[in-house]
Design an enzyme around this catalytic site. Structure first.
Site, mmCIF file in Angstrom:
data_model
loop_
_atom_site.group_PDB
_atom_site.id
_atom_site.type_symbol
_atom_site.label_atom_id
_atom_site.label_comp_id
_atom_site.label_asym_id
_atom_site.label_seq_id
_atom_site.Cartn_x
_atom_site.Cartn_y
_atom_site.Cartn_z
ATOM 1 N N LYS A 212 0.823 -1.115 -0.120
ATOM 2 C CA LYS A 212 -0.012 0.019 -0.023
ATOM 3 C C LYS A 212 0.968 1.267 -0.088
ATOM 4 O O LYS A 212 2.196 1.172 0.484
ATOM 5 C CB LYS A 212 -0.981 -0.112 1.281
ATOM 6 N N ARG A 248 -2.740 -9.733 4.837
ATOM 7 C CA ARG A 248 -3.317 -10.364 3.508
ATOM 8 C C ARG A 248 -2.000 -9.678 2.671
ATOM 9 O O ARG A 248 -1.780 -8.323 2.757
ATOM 10 C CB ARG A 248 -4.720 -9.489 3.380
#
Length: 267
Positions: A212, A248
């Site tokens: 991210k 994840r």
């Protein structure tokens, strides 16, 4: 001692996901990638057919199902634990019929409330409910918090209440604070520092920090997205002691090795 967190490997069957869009659109490529994720250390393969990046195109349910069903059916038939990354009830229903165990809804049932009833109607399906304030836009217009941790805890509590009201028992609910969803880098770091307040809600916690933007902000401006895998793995090891249920990630191997080091240090 905290249990070793599970690793959920990301399988995007999409043309426009931010880091690997278009790589696994063909069913045979998606199935091969799912197997490779498991070989690299993933305990669960999370299959998604619609990107949730800012400005992503909203995909029709029929198209989403067509993208994800071949991989879900093949991987589940091979004994691989699968998850469906969707906000749509009908996609969740098809995935569960294909043998999927987890329904990973980044909206926590807010985008399509029928999804909660689909999960409740199953005897085994587990809901992973994300913190969500709406679809992302380029300007992070919903990323405003006085106290990010307190507000995420409060909003996740409302999501839990809705899931319970739909008939989902507590032992089939996992929460995800939704890093990057209507959150700036500073908000993400604040949430990661406050994981004890999130685990205090009493539910397993999934953390999705992989690749991210807030991790990329620590790297040179010209760094490839895949270079965020190393900080992702470091973060995996650093938060493993917080009692999280899982992480994840796009590249399981690095996080699996990081958890190996964590286990050796702990023992």
């Amino acid at each position: 001692m905290s249990a070793r967190p599970l690793i959920m490997g990301v399988l995007n069957v999409t043309p426009d996901s931010f880091s690997d869009g278009g790589h696994y659109l063909a069913p045979e490529d998606a199935i091969a990638r799912g197997r490779a994720l498991v070989e690299a250390g993933a305990d669960i393969v999370d299959v998604g057919g619609e990107s949730t990046r800012p400005g992503a195109e909203i995909v029709g349910v029929a198209e989403e199902i067509a993208r994800v069903r071949p991989a879900l059916e093949a991987l589940s038939a091979a004994g691989i634990t699968t998850s469906i990354d969707t906000m749509n009830a009908e996609t969740a229903r098809v995935a569960l019929a294909a043998g999927t165990l987890y329904v990973n809804d980044v909206s926590g049932g807010q985008a399509d409330p029928e999804l909660l009833r689909v999960v409740a109607a199953s005897e085994t399906a587990i809901l992973i409910a994300g913190h969500w304030r709406g679809r992302l836009d380029a300007g992070d217009s919903l990323a405003h918090y006085a106290d990010p941790v307190s507000e995420v805890v409060e909003e996740l509590s409302r999501i839990v209440a809705a899931a319970r009201a739909a008939g989902i028992p507590d032992d089939r609910i996992i929460l995800d604070p939704g890093l990057g969803f209507s959150k700036t880098g500073a908000h993400n770091w604040a949430i990661l520092r406050g994981l004890d307040r999130l685990t205090a809600l009493g539910f397993p916690l999934l953390i999705g920090a992989s690749r991210k933007r807030f991790l990329g902000e620590m790297l040179p401006a010209d760094a490839e997205v895949a270079e965020r895998d190393l900080p992702t793995a470091v973060l995996t090891a650093l938060i493993a002691d917080s009692g999280i249920w899982g992480v994840r990630v796009h590249e399981p191997r690095a996080s699996a090795r990081a958890l190996d080091v964590w286990e050796h240090l702990r023992s």
